[in-house]
Design a protein around this motif. Structure first.
Motif, short mmCIF file in Angstrom:
data_model
loop_
_atom_site.label_atom_id
_atom_site.label_comp_id
_atom_site.label_asym_id
_atom_site.label_seq_id
_atom_site.Cartn_x
_atom_site.Cartn_y
_atom_site.Cartn_z
N UNK A 138 -15.88 -85.83 38.28
CA UNK A 138 -16.36 -85.19 39.03
C UNK A 138 -16.13 -83.44 38.42
N UNK A 139 -17.70 -82.75 39.06
CA UNK A 139 -17.33 -80.98 39.67
C UNK A 139 -15.75 -80.40 39.86
N UNK A 140 -15.08 -81.33 40.70
CA UNK A 140 -14.02 -80.95 41.40
C UNK A 140 -13.83 -81.75 40.11
N UNK A 141 -12.89 -82.59 39.12
CA UNK A 141 -12.37 -83.11 38.10
C UNK A 141 -12.69 -81.97 37.33
N UNK A 142 -14.06 -81.96 37.14
CA UNK A 142 -14.15 -81.00 35.72
C UNK A 142 -13.76 -79.46 35.84
N UNK A 143 -14.28 -79.24 37.11
CA UNK A 143 -13.22 -77.47 37.19
C UNK A 143 -11.90 -77.48 36.68
#
Length: 280
Positions: free
Chosen positions: A145-150
């Protein structure tokens, strides 16, 4: 062989399956001349900033600054040119890219094990190389997810800071999203946004370089300089990237990158990275 290496090998095999094995091409004067002409023309507005540091000061060379280069096989294909350009600019360079892996984003499934391997290797590279700059090119395996990537990019920033280094995240070039990558297209598109967010929230400790300045966003465009597989770069593309990245790094850290005439005709053009890509 342990599980994460088996997984990495399977991922590497899947990646290599998109590349048609061809005989190593002869690298003659036409390639070198063409590369130099292209490099003279490329870069556009970034060339105006050669050697300009964030405080406006410049130096004639990199002063031995150490750059650790991370990423997947795309980064691996760029590494020979980067190493040559770095040496000419007075930098020390270590290629820590990984074919079929290299991601720091754990996500779910096979990438979790691949990321664990990347983090373990990074710890060893930091201890042995003591980098001043850790440069991570977003991989084609940053699946989460975008949050996981960040979260992963922020963790990489903290790791760099704890090692006395700065982190530079570079967006991946545009590449063909084939059947292998199609299920992960959403994550591939969100990764650059997550990297920008991580940089914006870092208080200047993470720097984001958008390679669309060089490549554009269309993998099919001539400007993107992808090889026939639509994913990797041949020697001319790698050289163009090394020139662009050197200018960006020089602007960030206050040194003048070496002009292409000092490194673009080196032995690196015969690297085995280009053997199976049909590069001429």
């Amino acid at each position: 062989m342990n599980a994460h290496m088996n997984t990495a090998r399977r991922a590497a095999s899947a990646t290599r399956a998109t590349v048609r094995p061809l005989r190593r091409p002869a690298l003659g004067s036409a390639l070198v001349t063409g590369a130099l002409l292209a490099l003279t023309a490329c870069g556009g507005q970034t060339a105006a900033h050669d050697g300009a540091g964030t405080d406006g000061s410049t130096s004639r060379h990199g002063g031995g600054k150490k750059v650790l280069w991370m990423g997947d096989s795309i980064a691996g294909g760029e590494a020979p040119a980067l190493a040559a350009a770095a040496k000419a600019a007075g930098l020390r360079f270590k290629d820590a890219s990984s074919t079929g892996g290299g991601t720091v984003v754990a996500g779910q499934g096979p990438t979790k094990q691949i990321a664990a391997h990347t983090w373990k290797r990074l710890s060893k590279d930091i201890a042995a190389f003591h980098p001043d700059v850790i440069a991570y090119q977003i991989t084609t395996y940053d699946w989460d997810t975008e949050a996981g990537q960040r979260h992963a990019y922020e963790k990489l920033g903290r790791t760099a800071r704890n090692a006395g280094a700065e982190l530079v995240i570079v967006s991946a070039p545009p590449f063909t999203v084939d059947d292998f990558y199609k299920p992960h297209e959403k994550a591939i598109r969100s990764a650059p946004r997550a990297a920008r967010q991580a940089a914006a929230r870092s208080g200047g400790r993470i720097h984001y370089f958008d390679s669309a300045e060089l490549w554009g966003t269309d993998s099919r465009a001539r400007r993107a300089q992808r090889s026939s597989d639509g994913i990797h770069a041949c020697q001319q593309g790698a050289a163009a990237f090394a020139k662009w990245f050197g200018e960006k790094l020089g602007k960030q850290y206050g040194f003048a990158p070496a002009p292409p005439r000092k490194w673009a005709q080196g032995a690196w053009t015969g690297s085995g990275h280009y053997a199976d890509l049909g590069c001429r």
